[in-house]
Enzyme design. Structure first.
Site, PDB file in Angstrom:
ATOM      1  N   ASP A 287       0.833  -1.203   0.000  1.00 60.70           N
ATOM      2  CA  ASP A 287       0.000   0.000   0.000  1.00 60.70           C
ATOM      3  C   ASP A 287       0.870   1.257   0.000  1.00 60.70           C
ATOM      4  OD1 ASP A 287      -2.740   1.157   0.389  1.00 60.70           O
ATOM      5  OD2 ASP A 287      -1.824   1.929   2.219  1.00 60.70           O
ATOM      6  N   GLU A 330       0.966  -0.306  -4.984  1.00 61.61           N
ATOM      7  CA  GLU A 330      -0.053   0.706  -5.292  1.00 61.61           C
ATOM      8  C   GLU A 330       0.605   2.086  -5.264  1.00 61.61           C
ATOM      9  OE1 GLU A 330      -3.143   3.700  -3.586  1.00 61.61           O
ATOM     10  OE2 GLU A 330      -1.667   2.624  -2.402  1.00 61.61           O
TER      11      GLU A 330
END
Length: 548
Positions: A287, A330
């Protein structure tokens, strides 16, 4: 539920037969990832629904940010039913299952109680969150997936831990609250926190995070040191050796221990890779990667790769294969092109371009040609395209059949978001946090079975053919739109036609020689190539493969 099971049992037998073309390629060449918010998928163990005293809200609009009951046992149950196998999935990306903050913080503009059901507010990286299940549950999930050739990927965060919520502060005896905090509401939540109290040093502390609290460093102004959404920012760039934060050293049940001569980054890498070494986790979805220095991700990849090799050596009967650890990142807004981050441990980056193009463009040819030029062959990197996302929006529910075909026939890697295959509808959408609507409960009681059959056909075809993901792309005809993909490494080849209905003569050119027999994996029909064409009774989509 019983009626649903009967309907799903009627899926055509052709979906369960072995592919007639070359077998599946290496995972890294053709990832087909199913992303599931575990809490919103399936409740396999109701006994853990109120772990840590977490509760739900009566009104749906108030309940968007609570824990809804999905857990690791629920995922395992659906694995055993064949849900993921029949979709052609070869990896399941699950939300971070390690322990999250116990209580809630303010969601949106004082709109709802926001719990860490999504796994992005970590409290303790070393133990499972009780709402997710037990170590035995995780082990069974991984073993069950591996037995089906399916990898398990953890969502992980190295940029930040969770906020300090009122409940967790009370339970950890952090003396930073004013009396009466157990009665806090959305309107007065922050009035119960003494933000000037130096007892905050008993929390993560200055050496570990930036937080703008007494004795802490303030968040910076650049991408690497800012406090994203006011979350405490891990000092992963620091070269200082640190000891465990006081709260974690004293926290009941933690497996965290002081590590000799170790930095903040070193602890995070050790904690995350222990899940790999202990359970055989096959990969990470990382993330907020642009908010952590690339060297940290590279270090995580090296350590995780070694940890997975160690697990496979210790568990030769449970491994899928000897492929290395896989990592996707991401980096908000990135498209399918190569990025320097690919040199810092990432096999792929999430592709934010695809959803916009699929929503905007009337035809996939331009998109396919571009992606194939970037991702065809073995360029040493990949892009993970998606149709719907928990952080953007759900794809138009009226166009999911076309969207599924666009995605599952796209070059590169693909990610199915839970419920796109069943036409899951969005939930309530708080004006100040509309992404919550994308995370509604899986619609087990209202599955669109015809759409599900469509996704299964596409998924199994894709898994059987690395040419779809890595092949050279060539348009063969405009009406019906027809293209070929040929993978030079394996020799695998396919021809696909879209918008083909009824009796059609599909152009195959020289992809399949005259006189050879091909099979349409969508309808199950076979045909013989004649003059570079095949006569097929088409069912809108035609997926041609060689019959061997």
């Amino acid at each position: 539920m019983r009626r649903l099971a009967v309907l799903l049992a009627l899926v055509p037998v052709l979906l369960l037969t072995a592919p007639t073309a070359p077998g599946p390629a290496r995972f890294a060449d053709n990832p087909i990832v199913y992303f599931v918010i575990t809490d919103r998928f399936f409740n396999g163990d109701p006994s853990n629904d109120n772990a840590y005293g977490r509760t739900r809200e009566a009104k749906p609009e108030d309940d968007v940010g609570t824990f809804h009951g999905g857990d690791l046992k629920g995922l395992t149950a659906k694995l055993k039913e064949g849900w993921f196998r029949e979709l052609g999935v070869n990896a399941i990306w699950i939300t971070a299952p390690y322990e999250q903050i116990h209580g809630w913080v303010i969601g949106g503009n004082k709109a709802f109680k926001h719990y860490a059901y999504h796994g992005y507010y970590a409290l303790d990286y070393t133990v499972l969150d009780k709402s997710m299940g037990t170590p035995a549950d995780l082990r069974e999930l991984v073993d069950t997936a591996h037995a089906q050739g399916i990898r398990i990927l953890f969502d992980v965060v190295m940029n930040h831990p969770g906020y300090l919520d009122l409940q967790t502060a009370r339970e950890l005896n952090l003396r930073v609250l004013w009396p009466g905090s157990e009665k806090a509401t959305l309107a007065n939540y922050h009035s119960f926190i003494d933000y000037n109290n130096f007892a905050f040093t008993d929390w993560w502390g200055r050496d570990w995070v930036r937080a703008g609290l007494p004795s802490y460093l303030d968040g910076g102004r650049d991408e690497l040191t800012k406090q994203l959404a006011f979350l405490p920012d891990f000092r992963t760039e620091s070269t200082a050796h640190v000891k465990l934060p006081k709260f974690l050293r004293e926290k009941p049940g933690t497996r965290a221990r002081d590590l000799r001569d170790t930095t903040v980054r070193g602890y995070l890498v050790a904690w995350l890779t222990e899940w790999v070494r202990e359970y055989g986790i096959d990969g990470f979805r990382a993330d907020t990667v642009k908010h952590v220095e690339p060297a940290a991700w590279a270090e995580l990849k090296v350590a995780a790769t070694q940890a997975l090799a160690d697990w496979k050596k210790a568990n030769p009967d449970k491994k899928i294969d000897d492929e290395p650890f896989w990592m996707v990142g991401e980096d908000w807004g990135k498209g399918p092109q190569r990025d320097p981050l690919h040199d810092s441990g990432f096999d792929a980056l999430i592709n934010f371009d695809f959803q916009n193009a699929a929503l905007r463009d009337a035809h996939p040819e331009k998109l396919y040609a571009r992606y194939a030029s970037l991702l065809g062959g073995r360029p040493g990197y990949n892009a993970l395209s998606y149709l719907s996302s928990h952080d953007t929006e759900l794809f138009d529910r009226k166009r999911l059949a076309d969207g599924a075909a666009w995605l599952m026939l796209a070059p590169g890697a693909v990610q199915i978001y839970y419920g796109d295959e069943t036409r899951r509808l969005p939930g309530p959408a708080p004006t100040s946090d509309p992404q919550q609507a994308t995370r509604s409960d899986m619609n087990w009681g209202n599955v669109d079975t015809s759409l599900l059959v469509h996704w299964r056909k596409l998924g199994q075809f894709r898994r059987a053919h690395v040419a779809v993901a890595r092949g050279a792309h060539q348009k063969l005809a405009d009406k019906p739109y027809t293209f070929s993909r040929i993978d030079a490494v394996s020799g695998d080849r396919v021809v696909v036609a879209m918008d083909a209905t009824g009796a059609e003569h599909i152009v195959v050119g020289d992809v399949f020689p005259d006189g050879s027999t091909v099979r349409d994996a969508y309808s199950g029909n076979t045909a013989v190539v004649s003059n570079g064409r095949v006569a097929i009774n088409a069912q809108h989509w035609v997926l041609l493969e060689a019959v061997r």
